[in-house]
Design a protein around this motif. Structure first.
Motif, PDB file in Angstrom:
ATOM      1  N   GLU A 165     -12.154 -35.042  31.003  1.00  0.00           N
ATOM      2  CA  GLU A 165     -13.104 -34.850  32.251  1.00  0.00           C
ATOM      3  C   GLU A 165     -12.441 -35.527  33.527  1.00  0.00           C
ATOM      4  O   GLU A 165     -11.944 -36.760  33.491  1.00  0.00           O
ATOM      5  CB  GLU A 165     -14.290 -35.649  31.913  1.00  0.00           C
ATOM      6  N   GLY A 209     -24.842 -37.070  32.767  1.00  0.00           N
ATOM      7  CA  GLY A 209     -25.935 -38.078  33.126  1.00  0.00           C
ATOM      8  C   GLY A 209     -25.402 -38.960  33.895  1.00  0.00           C
ATOM      9  O   GLY A 209     -24.274 -39.046  34.471  1.00  0.00           O
ATOM     10  N   SER A 244     -28.442 -39.437  26.365  1.00  0.00           N
ATOM     11  CA  SER A 244     -28.551 -40.650  25.450  1.00  0.00           C
ATOM     12  C   SER A 244     -30.034 -41.022  25.573  1.00  0.00           C
ATOM     13  O   SER A 244     -30.470 -40.743  26.508  1.00  0.00           O
ATOM     14  CB  SER A 244     -27.463 -41.739  25.552  1.00  0.00           C
ATOM     15  N   PHE A 271     -14.134 -46.632  38.381  1.00  0.00           N
ATOM     16  CA  PHE A 271     -14.609 -46.977  39.578  1.00  0.00           C
ATOM     17  C   PHE A 271     -15.449 -48.083  39.737  1.00  0.00           C
ATOM     18  O   PHE A 271     -15.848 -48.637  40.846  1.00  0.00           O
ATOM     19  CB  PHE A 271     -15.354 -45.780  40.418  1.00  0.00           C
ATOM     20  N   TYR A 322     -18.865 -43.262  42.788  1.00  0.00           N
ATOM     21  CA  TYR A 322     -18.810 -42.093  42.078  1.00  0.00           C
ATOM     22  C   TYR A 322     -18.685 -41.074  43.132  1.00  0.00           C
ATOM     23  O   TYR A 322     -17.955 -39.833  42.646  1.00  0.00           O
ATOM     24  CB  TYR A 322     -19.766 -41.862  41.090  1.00  0.00           C
ATOM     25  N   LYS A 367     -24.167 -31.447  36.218  1.00  0.00           N
ATOM     26  CA  LYS A 367     -25.044 -32.760  36.728  1.00  0.00           C
ATOM     27  C   LYS A 367     -26.016 -32.114  38.020  1.00  0.00           C
ATOM     28  O   LYS A 367     -25.490 -32.039  38.883  1.00  0.00           O
ATOM     29  CB  LYS A 367     -24.334 -33.850  37.156  1.00  0.00           C
ATOM     30  N   GLU A 388     -29.890 -42.096  34.082  1.00  0.00           N
ATOM     31  CA  GLU A 388     -31.141 -41.879  34.698  1.00  0.00           C
ATOM     32  C   GLU A 388     -32.244 -42.576  33.709  1.00  0.00           C
ATOM     33  O   GLU A 388     -31.956 -42.855  32.546  1.00  0.00           O
ATOM     34  CB  GLU A 388     -31.510 -40.302  34.403  1.00  0.00           C
ATOM     35  N   PHE A 435     -22.040 -51.476  32.097  1.00  0.00           N
ATOM     36  CA  PHE A 435     -21.191 -50.064  32.076  1.00  0.00           C
ATOM     37  C   PHE A 435     -20.115 -50.037  32.898  1.00  0.00           C
ATOM     38  O   PHE A 435     -20.144 -50.024  34.170  1.00  0.00           O
ATOM     39  CB  PHE A 435     -22.238 -49.022  32.233  1.00  0.00           C
ATOM     40  N   LYS A 477     -14.758 -43.711  28.358  1.00  0.00           N
ATOM     41  CA  LYS A 477     -14.114 -43.867  29.867  1.00  0.00           C
ATOM     42  C   LYS A 477     -12.658 -44.177  29.659  1.00  0.00           C
ATOM     43  O   LYS A 477     -12.518 -45.158  28.988  1.00  0.00           O
ATOM     44  CB  LYS A 477     -15.314 -44.916  30.603  1.00  0.00           C
ATOM     45  N   ASP A 526     -16.027 -32.329  36.696  1.00  0.00           N
ATOM     46  CA  ASP A 526     -17.181 -33.321  36.983  1.00  0.00           C
ATOM     47  C   ASP A 526     -17.351 -33.262  38.288  1.00  0.00           C
ATOM     48  O   ASP A 526     -17.924 -32.494  39.144  1.00  0.00           O
ATOM     49  CB  ASP A 526     -17.454 -34.542  36.225  1.00  0.00           C
ATOM     50  N   ASN A 541     -18.877 -29.496  33.148  1.00  0.00           N
ATOM     51  CA  ASN A 541     -19.941 -30.608  33.101  1.00  0.00           C
ATOM     52  C   ASN A 541     -21.062 -30.630  34.205  1.00  0.00           C
ATOM     53  O   ASN A 541     -20.531 -30.257  35.566  1.00  0.00           O
ATOM     54  CB  ASN A 541     -19.461 -31.917  33.406  1.00  0.00           C
ATOM     55  N   LYS A 566     -17.997 -40.096  24.264  1.00  0.00           N
ATOM     56  CA  LYS A 566     -16.993 -39.911  25.311  1.00  0.00           C
ATOM     57  C   LYS A 566     -16.647 -41.286  25.788  1.00  0.00           C
ATOM     58  O   LYS A 566     -17.410 -42.259  25.814  1.00  0.00           O
ATOM     59  CB  LYS A 566     -18.108 -39.317  26.378  1.00  0.00           C
ATOM     60  N   ASP A 593     -24.379 -35.806  27.947  1.00  0.00           N
ATOM     61  CA  ASP A 593     -24.547 -37.408  28.136  1.00  0.00           C
ATOM     62  C   ASP A 593     -26.023 -37.437  28.371  1.00  0.00           C
ATOM     63  O   ASP A 593     -26.458 -38.023  29.295  1.00  0.00           O
ATOM     64  CB  ASP A 593     -23.717 -37.690  29.348  1.00  0.00           C
ATOM     65  N   SER A 638     -21.789 -41.842  26.489  1.00  0.00           N
ATOM     66  CA  SER A 638     -20.721 -42.094  27.268  1.00  0.00           C
ATOM     67  C   SER A 638     -20.494 -43.667  27.158  1.00  0.00           C
ATOM     68  O   SER A 638     -21.670 -44.480  27.440  1.00  0.00           O
ATOM     69  CB  SER A 638     -20.926 -41.921  28.616  1.00  0.00           C
TER      70      SER A 638
HETATM   71  O1  OSB Z   1     -18.778 -39.578  35.153  1.00  0.00           O
HETATM   72  O2  OSB Z   1     -19.994 -38.750  33.897  1.00  0.00           O
HETATM   73  C1  OSB Z   1     -19.772 -39.850  34.687  1.00  0.00           C
HETATM   74  C2  OSB Z   1     -22.284 -42.543  34.712  1.00  0.00           C
HETATM   75  C3  OSB Z   1     -22.564 -42.711  35.989  1.00  0.00           C
HETATM   76  C4  OSB Z   1     -21.500 -42.065  37.144  1.00  0.00           C
HETATM   77  C5  OSB Z   1     -20.916 -41.147  36.456  1.00  0.00           C
HETATM   78  C6  OSB Z   1     -20.919 -40.747  35.307  1.00  0.00           C
HETATM   79  C7  OSB Z   1     -21.498 -41.457  34.410  1.00  0.00           C
HETATM   80  C8  OSB Z   1     -21.245 -41.428  32.934  1.00  0.00           C
HETATM   81  C9  OSB Z   1     -22.780 -41.909  31.870  1.00  0.00           C
HETATM   82  O3  OSB Z   1     -20.664 -41.125  32.251  1.00  0.00           O
HETATM   83  C10 OSB Z   1     -23.578 -40.946  31.627  1.00  0.00           C
HETATM   84  C11 OSB Z   1     -24.943 -41.309  31.022  1.00  0.00           C
HETATM   85  O4  OSB Z   1     -24.803 -41.689  30.124  1.00  0.00           O
HETATM   86  O5  OSB Z   1     -25.733 -41.113  31.840  1.00  0.00           O
END
Ligand code: OSB
Ligand code: MG
Length: 368
Positions: free
Chosen positions: A214, A291, A318, A23, A55, A263, A294, A19, A163, A239, A261, A161, A316, A135
Motif C-alpha cells: 500500500e 480505517g 478492527s 509518519f 498522513y 477511506k 475511528e 500506533f 506498517k 491509499d 483502499n 497489515k 482495516d 493494521s
Molecule cells: O494508512 O491506512 C493508513 C491509520 C491512520 C492513518 C492512516 C492509516 C491508518 C491505519 C490504521 O493503517 C487503520 C485502522 O485500523 O483504523
C-alpha cells in the motif's frame, strides 16, 4: 432534512497501545465529531483527520476552522437539504474532503434515521457482517511485533497489515510470514515512505507472497507507482493518492493500482466512496475499507460500507478493543474474525453522551 444547528465536539481518547507508522507515533486519538440538529432529529459524523497533518494535509484544527468559517454556514444557509446535496453545496471550497465528509455523514445519519433506514440498507450492503483485518504499527523490536501479531491472529483477525518504512520492511515481513505460515493473508503499508530509488529493494518483498503493498510513494506521484507495479509481482494498492472517483479510474487505467483502499473521509464522504466502489466493481478491481482509528461513530459507517459487494478483501475495520479501552458508542466486537453491520436506523449506533463530556478537550462549538 431541515438543518437547525451544527455542533462540533472535540474529544481525546487514549489508545490501548501506541500506533507507529512511517509518519509518526501516536498514543492517543484526538477526534472531531459533528452533530447536526435537524427538525427531523439529530445525526452524527466523525471527522477522520488526525491531530497533525502528517498522513494528509488535513488536521483537526484545520477541519474545525474550515467547517466553522465556510462549510457549516453554507449548509445552514441552504437550510433544507439531503445528503446528496451536501457535496454540491460545499464545492466552492477546494479540497478539505475530511471536513466535508464529516458534515455529509452527519446529514446522512439524520436523514436515514428519520426515514427508518440503516446505513447498510441505504448503501446497498449485501452481507450482515464483514471480514476484518488489523493494521499493526511499527514495533520497537521483531519480538514485540511477533507477540502483537500472534495476539491478533489468536483473536481471529482474517488479515494482518504491517506498517513498513525504510529500515523496517524485509526483516519484519519475513518474521511475520514465518510466524503465520504461507496461507495467511498478509499485506504492508508504507504511507509514502519510499522513493523511486527503492524500487529494487521493494522487489525483495516478492518472496513473501503479500496480498499487496500500500502507497509506497507520495500522494501525487502516480507515475512511480506505475513503475513499481511493472517491476514487482506484489500487487500495488493506493491509499493516500485516491482522493475521488476520477483519480481512482485514472490510476486504475494507468495500472498504478490493481486494488483500491477506500477511506470515506479521504474521498469526501460515503457517497463518493460508493462511486469509487462501483467504478472498481465494474472494472474487476477489488477494494477494501481503510480505517483512521475511528470511534464507533465512524466505524459503524465503515462496516456498513464494507458490506457492499466489491469489498472482497478484509478491511482495516478492527474491533473497538484494538484501539480503545472503551468506545464512544456500543463496542464493535470481533466474532469469528468479523464485525456485524449495525441494523438500526442511520449509523445504528448511539453516542454515549456522558463520555462526550468526560473526554471533552474543550466546550462544544454550536453553529446555527
Ligand atoms: O494508512 O491506512 C493508513 C491509520 C491512520 C492513518 C492512516 C492509516 C491508518 C491505519 C490504521 O493503517 C487503520 C485502522 O485500523 O483504523
Ligand atoms: Mg494506508
Amino acid at each position: 432534512v431541515t438543518l437547525e444547528a451544527v455542533e462540533l465536539h472535540r474529544i481525546g481518547m487514549p489508545l490501548v497501545r501506541p500506533f507507529e507508522t512511517s509518519f509518526g507515533r501516536q498514543t492517543a486519538r484526538e477526534v472531531l465529531l459533528v452533530r447536526v440538529r435537524t427538525a427531523e432529529g439529530e445525526g452524527w459524523g466523525e471527522c477522520v483527520a488526525m491531530t497533525d497533518p502528517f498522513y494528509s494535509h488535513e488536521y483537526v484544527d484545520g477541519c474545525e476552522a474550515v467547517i466553522t468559517s465556510y462549510l457549516a454556514p453554507a449548509l445552514l444557509a441552504a437550510r433544507t437539504l439531503r445528503a446528496d446535496d451536501v457535496a454540491g453545496l460545499l464545492r466552492f471550497v477546494v479540497g478539505h474532503r475530511m471536513a466535508k465528509a464529516a458534515l455529509e455523514t452527519a446529514v446522512l445519519d439524520a436523514q436515514t434515521r428519520a426515514a427508518g433506514l440503516s446505513f447498510g440498507e441505504f448503501f446497498g450492503a449485501v452481507r450482515p457482517e464483514v471480514d476484518c483485518g488489523v493494521s499493526v504499527g511499527i514495533s520497537p523490536s521483531i519480538d514485540e511485533l511477533l507477540e502483537e501479531v500472534a495476539g491478533y491472529r489468536d483473536a481471529g483477525y482474517r488479515r494482518i497489515k504491517l506498517k513498513i518504512k525504510p529500515g523496517w520492511d524485509l526483516e519484519p515481513v519475513a518474521a511475520v510470514r514465518e510466524l503465520l505460515g504461507p496461507a495467511a493473508l498478509l499485506q504492508v503499508d508504507a504511507n509514502t515512505a519510499y522513493t523511486e530509488a527503492d524500487i529494487d529493494h521493494l522487489r525483495g518483498l516478492d518472496p513473501f507472497g503479500l496480498l499487496l503493498i500500500e502507497q509506497p510513494f507520495v500522494e501525487e506521484d502516480i507515475r512511480t507507482h506505475v513503475r513499481l507495479a511493472r517491476a514487482i509481482d506484489t500487487p500495488v494498492c493506493l491509499d493516500e493518492s485516491i482522493t475521488g472517483v476520477d483519480v481512482a479510474i485514472d490510476a486504475i487505467e494507468r495500472d498504478a493500482t490493481s486494488i483500491v483502499n477506500i477511506k470515506p473521509g479521504r474521498v469526501g464522504g460515503y457517497l463518493e466512496a460508493i462511486r469509487i466502489h462501483d467504478a472498481c466493481l465494474e472494472r474487476d478491481v477489488p477494494v477494501w475499507c481503510g480505517g483512521m482509528l475511528e470511534t464507533g461513530v465512524g466505524r459503524a459507517a465503515n462496516v456498513a460500507l464494507a458490506a457492499l459487494p466489491g469489498f472482497t478483501l478484509p478491511g482495516d475495520t478492527s474491533a473497538s478493543d484494538r484501539y480503545f479501552a472503551e468506545d464512544l458508542t456500543e463496542s464493535f466486537v470481533l466474532v469469528d474474525g468479523r464485525l456485524a453491520v449495525p441494523a438500526g436506523p442511520g449509523s445504528g449506533v448511539t453516542v454515549r453522551e456522558e463520555l462526550l463530556g468526560d473526554w471533552a478537550l474543550r466546550t462544544p462549538v454550536v453553529l446555527s
